[in-house]
Design an enzyme around this catalytic site. Sequence first.
Site, PDB file in Angstrom:
ATOM      1  N   ARG A 237       0.847  -1.188   0.000  1.00 23.48           N
ATOM      2  CA  ARG A 237       0.000   0.000   0.000  1.00 23.48           C
ATOM      3  C   ARG A 237       0.883   1.239   0.000  1.00 23.48           C
ATOM      4  O   ARG A 237       1.969   1.231   0.581  1.00 23.48           O
ATOM      5  CB  ARG A 237      -0.899   0.047   1.243  1.00 23.48           C
ATOM      6  CG  ARG A 237      -2.190  -0.767   1.114  1.00 23.48           C
ATOM      7  CD  ARG A 237      -3.135  -0.200   0.053  1.00 23.48           C
ATOM      8  NE  ARG A 237      -4.342  -1.012  -0.084  1.00 23.48           N
ATOM      9  CZ  ARG A 237      -4.492  -2.056  -0.894  1.00 23.48           C
ATOM     10  NH1 ARG A 237      -3.493  -2.445  -1.669  1.00 23.48           N
ATOM     11  NH2 ARG A 237      -5.635  -2.704  -0.955  1.00 23.48           N
ATOM     12  N   GLU A 266      -3.168   8.181  -5.056  1.00 26.77           N
ATOM     13  CA  GLU A 266      -3.439   7.507  -6.326  1.00 26.77           C
ATOM     14  C   GLU A 266      -4.641   8.167  -6.999  1.00 26.77           C
ATOM     15  O   GLU A 266      -5.651   8.391  -6.320  1.00 26.77           O
ATOM     16  CB  GLU A 266      -3.722   6.019  -6.095  1.00 26.77           C
ATOM     17  CG  GLU A 266      -2.522   5.289  -5.518  1.00 26.77           C
ATOM     18  CD  GLU A 266      -2.758   3.785  -5.283  1.00 26.77           C
ATOM     19  OE1 GLU A 266      -3.817   3.271  -5.682  1.00 26.77           O
ATOM     20  OE2 GLU A 266      -1.862   3.139  -4.713  1.00 26.77           O
ATOM     21  N   HIS A 285      -1.150   0.555  -9.620  1.00 26.63           N
ATOM     22  CA  HIS A 285      -1.857  -0.342  -8.681  1.00 26.63           C
ATOM     23  C   HIS A 285      -2.466  -1.527  -9.446  1.00 26.63           C
ATOM     24  O   HIS A 285      -3.689  -1.759  -9.389  1.00 26.63           O
ATOM     25  CB  HIS A 285      -2.935   0.416  -7.904  1.00 26.63           C
ATOM     26  CG  HIS A 285      -3.320  -0.273  -6.633  1.00 26.63           C
ATOM     27  ND1 HIS A 285      -3.594   0.387  -5.466  1.00 26.63           N
ATOM     28  CD2 HIS A 285      -3.470  -1.600  -6.345  1.00 26.63           C
ATOM     29  CE1 HIS A 285      -3.921  -0.492  -4.518  1.00 26.63           C
ATOM     30  NE2 HIS A 285      -3.847  -1.711  -5.032  1.00 26.63           N
TER      31      HIS A 285
END
Length: 310
Positions: A237, A266, A285
Amino acid sequence: MRIVISEFMDEAAVDTLRQRFGAAAVHYDANLVDHPAALATAVADCDALIVRNRTQVRGALLDTCAKVRVIGRLGVGLDNIDVAACDARAIRVIPATGANALAVAEYVIGTAMLLRRASYLSTGEVSDGKWPRNRLSAGRETAGAVMGLIGFGSIGQLTARLASALGMQVIAYDPALPAKHPAWQEIGVRRASLDEVTVDADVISLHVPLLDATRNLFDAGRIAAMKRGAVLINTSRGGIVDEGAAVAALRSGALGGAALDVFEQEPLPAMAGWTGCTNLILTPHIAGVSFEANVRVSSMIAAAVIDVLQ
Ligand code: NAD
């Protein structure tokens, strides 16, 4: 019965839900997450909500979910869901544990090999007629190198299996996994302290959830303590690795390579300072999202939601 799916899901799994509850019962919009007002309206009278990692299920949105009995998470990592508040409302929260582990593990091994060899990022130069053979002739092999894992759960263990198959030595830090857990011996992984992994590993890969205890775990000081020329891979993360410190360490040569799939913010805001940084792989991601993983994750969550609702 109404089911809302606010991010992308494999069509076959969406169809399974339609067949079970009727087409009109399933509201599937892969872009709903980007339209907060429409999302709030959609969840107001639904019984199940299915999300990936972008839908923030907390606060006002959760208050709107008055009838929701189950939240299916198309992936693992529950940091976008207020699990305590869901528990208090008797809402089941179901992640797709293990279903995307292979996609992440393969991403880690692929990028580790690519970054250690440091010879694959020459396409532009070679097609321009340059021939940087001497400069690229000192790439490192993977067999015999030390893979250091932070977190030895579902993804960490699968990554360890693949790394071992390549002849890497694997060490891992996971204080919550007792020394007597069979995985250590079965996979042949040495249980180590955080400091041991930091200084001994040629490749460090993170596989921990984002918690208070893991936030900023790889800060500038810990990155500086890594073996010179080592590779750092973060698929866990954003917020666990200090991204700026990692890029600075790449530029100074302290780090040999880095792959970042997850970011504090993000999408990653455009950062001129990162362009031109060699041996840096940035991905959006996506480590856990392969064609096959999407099918596995989606069918697992469809089945789990049906199980709770029926
Ligand atoms: P998991 O729950 O199976 O394993 C996590 C492990 O971390 C556990 O064994 C736990 O004991 C350990 N851990 C917890 N706190 C720790 C700490 N402070 N120090 C060391 N170890 C600690 O989860 P998983 O399926 O292996 O996934 C790990 C993480 O990867 C998820 O939480 C998620 O955030 C991330 N993830 C990212 C992607 C992606 O696409 N980039 C995909 C899947 C998962």
